[in-house]
Design an enzyme around this catalytic site. Structure first.
Site, PDB file in Angstrom:
ATOM      1  N   LYS A  15       0.826  -1.210   0.000  1.00 63.50           N
ATOM      2  CA  LYS A  15       0.000   0.000   0.000  1.00 63.50           C
ATOM      3  C   LYS A  15       0.862   1.263   0.000  1.00 63.50           C
ATOM      4  O   LYS A  15       0.583   2.204  -0.731  1.00 63.50           O
ATOM      5  CB  LYS A  15      -0.914   0.038   1.242  1.00 63.50           C
ATOM      6  CG  LYS A  15      -1.849  -1.152   1.378  1.00 63.50           C
ATOM      7  CD  LYS A  15      -2.826  -0.968   2.532  1.00 63.50           C
ATOM      8  CE  LYS A  15      -2.184  -0.834   3.894  1.00 63.50           C
ATOM      9  NZ  LYS A  15      -1.453  -2.038   4.362  1.00 63.50           N
ATOM     10  N   ARG A  90      -8.643   1.446  10.033  1.00 63.32           N
ATOM     11  CA  ARG A  90      -8.257   0.062  10.315  1.00 63.32           C
ATOM     12  C   ARG A  90      -9.284  -0.642  11.175  1.00 63.32           C
ATOM     13  O   ARG A  90      -9.110  -1.822  11.479  1.00 63.32           O
ATOM     14  CB  ARG A  90      -6.932   0.052  11.045  1.00 63.32           C
ATOM     15  CG  ARG A  90      -5.713  -0.332  10.187  1.00 63.32           C
ATOM     16  CD  ARG A  90      -4.515  -0.213  11.080  1.00 63.32           C
ATOM     17  NE  ARG A  90      -3.357  -0.951  10.710  1.00 63.32           N
ATOM     18  CZ  ARG A  90      -2.315  -0.441  10.045  1.00 63.32           C
ATOM     19  NH1 ARG A  90      -2.362   0.752   9.567  1.00 63.32           N
ATOM     20  NH2 ARG A  90      -1.240  -1.177   9.851  1.00 63.32           N
ATOM     21  N   ARG A 129      11.664  -7.031   4.605  1.00 65.77           N
ATOM     22  CA  ARG A 129      11.569  -5.608   4.297  1.00 65.77           C
ATOM     23  C   ARG A 129      12.658  -4.817   5.032  1.00 65.77           C
ATOM     24  O   ARG A 129      12.941  -5.067   6.200  1.00 65.77           O
ATOM     25  CB  ARG A 129      10.191  -5.087   4.723  1.00 65.77           C
ATOM     26  CG  ARG A 129      10.034  -3.584   4.567  1.00 65.77           C
ATOM     27  CD  ARG A 129       8.605  -3.169   4.474  1.00 65.77           C
ATOM     28  NE  ARG A 129       7.902  -3.258   5.744  1.00 65.77           N
ATOM     29  CZ  ARG A 129       6.625  -2.912   5.901  1.00 65.77           C
ATOM     30  NH1 ARG A 129       5.916  -2.509   4.877  1.00 65.77           N
ATOM     31  NH2 ARG A 129       6.055  -3.020   7.075  1.00 65.77           N
ATOM     32  N   ARG A 162      12.261  -2.454  10.496  1.00 63.62           N
ATOM     33  CA  ARG A 162      11.317  -1.927  11.482  1.00 63.62           C
ATOM     34  C   ARG A 162      11.178  -2.948  12.604  1.00 63.62           C
ATOM     35  O   ARG A 162      11.064  -4.145  12.327  1.00 63.62           O
ATOM     36  CB  ARG A 162       9.948  -1.713  10.816  1.00 63.62           C
ATOM     37  CG  ARG A 162       9.848  -0.403  10.083  1.00 63.62           C
ATOM     38  CD  ARG A 162       8.581  -0.281   9.279  1.00 63.62           C
ATOM     39  NE  ARG A 162       7.369  -0.724   9.962  1.00 63.62           N
ATOM     40  CZ  ARG A 162       6.142  -0.610   9.458  1.00 63.62           C
ATOM     41  NH1 ARG A 162       5.981  -0.057   8.264  1.00 63.62           N
ATOM     42  NH2 ARG A 162       5.097  -1.047  10.105  1.00 63.62           N
ATOM     43  N   ARG A 173       0.593  -9.042  13.786  1.00 64.03           N
ATOM     44  CA  ARG A 173       0.007  -7.963  12.978  1.00 64.03           C
ATOM     45  C   ARG A 173      -0.981  -8.531  11.962  1.00 64.03           C
ATOM     46  O   ARG A 173      -2.017  -7.934  11.697  1.00 64.03           O
ATOM     47  CB  ARG A 173       1.105  -7.174  12.263  1.00 64.03           C
ATOM     48  CG  ARG A 173       1.870  -6.270  13.215  1.00 64.03           C
ATOM     49  CD  ARG A 173       3.136  -5.755  12.591  1.00 64.03           C
ATOM     50  NE  ARG A 173       2.907  -4.835  11.495  1.00 64.03           N
ATOM     51  CZ  ARG A 173       3.793  -4.596  10.540  1.00 64.03           C
ATOM     52  NH1 ARG A 173       4.952  -5.233  10.526  1.00 64.03           N
ATOM     53  NH2 ARG A 173       3.518  -3.751   9.577  1.00 64.03           N
TER      54      ARG A 173
HETATM   55  P1  AMP Z   1       1.794   0.545   9.288  1.00 62.10           P
HETATM   56  O1  AMP Z   1       3.012   1.329   8.977  1.00 62.10           O
HETATM   57  O2  AMP Z   1       0.575   1.035   8.551  1.00 62.10           O
HETATM   58  O3  AMP Z   1       2.001  -0.941   9.148  1.00 62.10           O
HETATM   59  O4  AMP Z   1       1.468   0.802  10.845  1.00 62.10           O
HETATM   60  C1  AMP Z   1       2.386   0.445  11.856  1.00 62.10           C
HETATM   61  C2  AMP Z   1       1.677   0.381  13.202  1.00 62.10           C
HETATM   62  O5  AMP Z   1       1.120   1.661  13.529  1.00 62.10           O
HETATM   63  C3  AMP Z   1       0.495  -0.581  13.257  1.00 62.10           C
HETATM   64  O6  AMP Z   1       0.887  -1.916  13.510  1.00 62.10           O
HETATM   65  C4  AMP Z   1      -0.310   0.025  14.409  1.00 62.10           C
HETATM   66  O7  AMP Z   1       0.273  -0.274  15.667  1.00 62.10           O
HETATM   67  C5  AMP Z   1      -0.131   1.511  14.187  1.00 62.10           C
HETATM   68  N1  AMP Z   1      -1.206   2.048  13.295  1.00 62.10           N
HETATM   69  C6  AMP Z   1      -1.055   2.562  12.042  1.00 62.10           C
HETATM   70  N2  AMP Z   1      -2.238   2.967  11.542  1.00 62.10           N
HETATM   71  C7  AMP Z   1      -3.162   2.703  12.502  1.00 62.10           C
HETATM   72  C8  AMP Z   1      -4.563   2.868  12.583  1.00 62.10           C
HETATM   73  N3  AMP Z   1      -5.291   3.384  11.568  1.00 62.10           N
HETATM   74  N4  AMP Z   1      -5.184   2.460  13.736  1.00 62.10           N
HETATM   75  C9  AMP Z   1      -4.502   1.954  14.759  1.00 62.10           C
HETATM   76  N5  AMP Z   1      -3.180   1.755  14.745  1.00 62.10           N
HETATM   77  C10 AMP Z   1      -2.501   2.129  13.627  1.00 62.10           C
END
Ligand code: AMP
Length: 220
Positions: A15, A90, A129, A162, A173
């Site tokens: 994404k 989410r 990654r 990360r 996740r």
């Molecule tokens: P991402 O980079 O989108 O994979 O997000 C990394 C982490 O940030 C996720 O595993 C969540 O802990 C937190 N996070 C990101 N976006 C959201 C969201 N919309 N709602 C809740 N937690 C989020």
């Protein structure tokens, strides 16, 4: 022309890469809650310190925190023309909050793009990654490695994994995605906004499918 789209899909579906590209070519901001939260963590703000506890374990940050963050971001002048939302909403509560926000501003959501990728492929992508600490460019050790190990091709910055891309956290996740985020597929399908694409092909092919789904011209 305005464009308001959501990129929906499991972590590791690609994404971010696609959202950055579509946002740049459509001249609208790329609003990625994960990036915004990681920035807050790096800056050690009180929001960042709270969010970190959830992020490290692969769980979701509380709805009110993320909804507040996105609400503020969409108030910025550059979001007048639209946005590519990446990683938000989410949960159903977040989707309802976004609906309310758009309704208050008389804005409409154009499309929700769902990136379909199988679980084994997601596991492979996420654990391999690597991200540039300086410019955020993303690499994949097997399918898209950097030219020099550990160094960013774009800016020479240091590549890192990360903390939430470690094997143990990745499985959590993906489970969190299935439980809390996958119900959004029905939510948007019922509203006739969902367009499903395969996220497994080459980046350029996925980009073409997205352009088609949002009604933009597709170059051959
Ligand atoms: P991402 O980079 O989108 O994979 O997000 C990394 C982490 O940030 C996720 O595993 C969540 O802990 C937190 N996070 C990101 N976006 C959201 C969201 N919309 N709602 C809740 N937690 C989020």
């Amino acid at each position: 022309m305005s464009l308001r789209v959501i990129f929906l899909g499991p972590p590791g579906a690609g994404k971010g890469t696609q959202a950055r590209e579509l946002a740049a070519s459509s001249r609208v901001p790329h609003v990625a809650t994960g990036d915004m939260l990681r920035e807050a963590v790096a800056d050690k703000t009180s929001l960042g310190l709270e969010a970190k506890r959830y992020m490290d374990s692969g769980g979701l940050v509380p709805d009110d925190v993320v909804i507040g963050l996105v609400g503020e971001r969409l108030e910025q002048p550059d979001a007048k023309a639209g946005c590519v939302l990446d990683g938000f909403p989410r949960t159903v509560a977040q989707a309802q909050a976004l609906d309310a926000l758009f309704a208050r501003k008389s804005l409409t959501l154009d499309r929700v793009i769902y990136f379909n990728v199988s679980r084994p492929e997601l596991l492979r992508r996420l654990t391999g990654r690597r991200v540039c600490r300086t410019c955020g460019h993303t690499y994949q050790l097997v399918s898209a490695p950097p030219k020099v190990a550990g160094k960013c091709d774009v800016c020479g910055g240091e590549l890192y994994q990360r903390p939430d891309d470690s094997e143990a956290t990745v499985a959590n996740r993906l489970d969190v995605y299935e439980k809390q985020t996958a119900p959004l597929l029905d939510y948007y399908r019922e509203r006739h906004l969902l367009a499903e694409i395969s996220g497994e092909g080459p980046v350029a092919e996925v980009a073409r499918a997205i352009r088609k789904a949002v009604g933009q011209p597709v170059a051959r």
